[in-house]
Each structure stands twice: as structure tokens, then as C-alpha cells.
Design a protein around this motif. Structure first.
Motif, short mmCIF file in Angstrom:
data_model
loop_
_atom_site.label_atom_id
_atom_site.label_comp_id
_atom_site.label_asym_id
_atom_site.label_seq_id
_atom_site.Cartn_x
_atom_site.Cartn_y
_atom_site.Cartn_z
N ILE A 18 -117.22 45.39 91.75
CA ILE A 18 -117.57 46.81 91.63
C ILE A 18 -117.63 47.52 92.99
N ASN A 19 -118.32 46.96 93.95
CA ASN A 19 -118.42 47.61 95.26
C ASN A 19 -117.05 47.75 95.91
N GLU A 20 -116.21 46.76 95.71
CA GLU A 20 -114.84 46.81 96.24
C GLU A 20 -114.05 47.95 95.58
N TRP A 21 -114.16 48.07 94.25
CA TRP A 21 -113.44 49.12 93.54
C TRP A 21 -113.91 50.51 93.95
N TRP A 22 -115.16 50.61 94.41
CA TRP A 22 -115.72 51.90 94.83
C TRP A 22 -115.62 52.08 96.34
N GLY A 23 -114.69 51.40 96.96
CA GLY A 23 -114.43 51.61 98.38
C GLY A 23 -115.59 51.24 99.28
N GLY A 24 -116.40 50.26 98.87
CA GLY A 24 -117.51 49.81 99.69
C GLY A 24 -118.85 50.46 99.35
N ARG A 25 -118.85 51.49 98.50
CA ARG A 25 -120.13 52.06 98.06
C ARG A 25 -120.90 50.99 97.30
N GLN A 26 -122.19 50.90 97.53
CA GLN A 26 -123.03 49.88 96.89
C GLN A 26 -123.38 50.34 95.47
N LYS A 65 -130.38 60.17 67.79
CA LYS A 65 -129.45 59.55 66.84
C LYS A 65 -128.07 60.19 66.79
N GLU A 66 -127.91 61.39 67.33
CA GLU A 66 -126.59 62.04 67.33
C GLU A 66 -125.83 61.76 68.63
N GLU A 67 -126.45 61.05 69.57
CA GLU A 67 -125.86 60.87 70.89
C GLU A 67 -125.46 59.43 71.21
N ALA A 68 -124.40 59.34 71.99
CA ALA A 68 -123.99 58.08 72.62
C ALA A 68 -123.94 58.35 74.11
N TYR A 69 -124.02 57.30 74.90
CA TYR A 69 -124.10 57.48 76.34
C TYR A 69 -123.18 56.49 77.06
N ILE A 70 -122.41 56.99 78.00
CA ILE A 70 -121.57 56.14 78.84
C ILE A 70 -122.31 55.94 80.15
N HIS A 71 -122.69 54.70 80.41
CA HIS A 71 -123.48 54.39 81.60
C HIS A 71 -122.61 54.20 82.84
N PHE A 72 -121.48 53.52 82.68
CA PHE A 72 -120.67 53.19 83.85
C PHE A 72 -119.26 52.86 83.38
N ALA A 73 -118.27 53.36 84.09
CA ALA A 73 -116.89 53.03 83.79
C ALA A 73 -116.13 52.92 85.10
N GLY A 74 -115.17 52.03 85.13
CA GLY A 74 -114.39 51.88 86.35
C GLY A 74 -113.03 51.27 86.07
N VAL A 75 -112.10 51.61 86.96
CA VAL A 75 -110.74 51.08 86.89
C VAL A 75 -110.36 50.60 88.28
N HIS A 76 -109.78 49.42 88.34
CA HIS A 76 -109.30 48.87 89.62
C HIS A 76 -108.40 49.91 90.28
N PRO A 77 -108.54 50.13 91.58
CA PRO A 77 -107.75 51.16 92.27
C PRO A 77 -106.24 51.04 92.05
N ASP A 78 -105.71 49.83 91.92
CA ASP A 78 -104.27 49.67 91.71
C ASP A 78 -103.82 50.03 90.30
N HIS A 79 -104.77 50.24 89.39
CA HIS A 79 -104.42 50.53 88.00
C HIS A 79 -104.80 51.96 87.58
N ARG A 80 -105.24 52.76 88.53
CA ARG A 80 -105.57 54.15 88.21
C ARG A 80 -104.29 54.92 87.96
N GLN A 81 -104.40 56.01 87.23
CA GLN A 81 -103.26 56.85 86.85
C GLN A 81 -102.33 56.13 85.86
N LYS A 82 -102.85 55.11 85.16
CA LYS A 82 -102.05 54.38 84.18
C LYS A 82 -102.68 54.45 82.79
N LYS A 83 -103.57 55.41 82.59
CA LYS A 83 -104.22 55.67 81.31
C LYS A 83 -105.19 54.56 80.87
#
Length: 158
Positions: A18-26, A65-83
């Protein structure tokens, strides 16, 4: 590309990346193992030939009860822009709808311009906040003192 539910074991693969995918951000500390243990029916992995290159961790709110929540999502930098993100979010929206949720919410930091742009692009609206940071409406001190956040909301239908 295959989309599947997360397993407890996926934590040990993703956490070091995760930290690597976020460019070093912890960032890894905001995704503890409990999400992989307790929210696997609403959290997803994108993979191909056993290699993980995207994930989405979300859940159905127990309090709203009407809500859902997305906590965290990520895509490897080499796979971004690929849907990859689009497919992960679509799967979450499908599961949320099946669970009779009409609204999906998410939160990000105002420094995460990529997340803000992505959520806006896929139809999330920014909730009214009480402060502007770099032209973005935020909710001041949402996650504690000096931890302003951008709050997102998207209505979904069956």
C-alpha cells in the motif's frame, strides 16, 4: 481480469504494497487486518494470474440501513487507466444494491487530488462542508483536530 472477494490472507499480500502504491505516503495503518477478516463479502480484489493489482474495501453500514461505505480502494500504479477501479466500484455498487442500499459514501484527505478527481468522475458528489482547501470543500476536523476530509456521496439504483 478477475474480481473476487478479499480473504484474510490477502492482508499479508496487500499491506506491504500500500505505501509503495501511494508513492511512499504512509497509508497501510488505515487498513488494518480486521477489514479483511470481517468485511470480505463487500470487499474485493482485482487480479490476473494470481497477481493482485487492485482492491476495494467496503461495508454495509450497520447504523444507517440505506448506506454503504467504501473505506479504501487502490490500484497498482502500472494498472491505472485500465478500468480496474471502475470494475471494483461497479462490483461494490452491485453488492450494495443487492443489500438494499441506496447511497454509497466515501471519505478522502484533501491532499489526495487523484481520489477527489476519480470519485467526481464516477458520479460521487462532494458533500457540503464548512471550509475550503485549495478550492475543494472539506469538513473541518472530521477525523480529529487538523484532519479535514472531503466527504463523498453517490446515489445508486437497482
Amino acid at each position: 481480469m478477475k474480481i473476487r472477494n478479499v480473504t484474510s490472507e490477502d492482508y499479508y499480500i496487500l499491506s506491504p504494497l500500500i505505501n509503495e502504491w501511494w508513492g511512499g505516503r504512509q497509508m497501510s495503518e488505515i487498513l488494518p487486518k480486521l477489514f479483511f477478516d470481517h468485511f470480505n463479502t463487500s470487499s474485493f480484489i482485482a487480479e490476473e494470474d494470481g497477481a493482485i493489482f487492485g482492491f476495494l474495501i467496503g461495508f454495509m453500514s450497520q447504523s444507517k440501513k440505506e448506506e454503504a461505505y467504501i473505506h479504501f480502494a487502490g490500484v497498482h500504479p502500472d494498472h491505472r487507466q485500465k478500468k480496474v477501479g471502475k470494475k471494483l466500484y461497479e462490483e461494490f455498487f452491485r453488492v450494495a444494491s443487492e443489500n438494499e442500499r441506496s447511497t454509497v459514501k466515501a471519505v478522502t484527505s484533501p491532499v489526495n487530488k487523484t481520489s477527489i478527481a476519480y470519485h467526481s468522475k464516477i458520479g460521487f458528489s462532494i458533500k457540503d462542508g464548512d471550509k475550503s482547501v485549495d478550492g475543494i470543500i472539506v469538513t473541518q476536523d472530521y477525523d480529529g483536530p487538523r484532519k479535514d476530509r472531503v466527504l463523498f456521496e453517490k446515489r445508486i439504483t437497482k
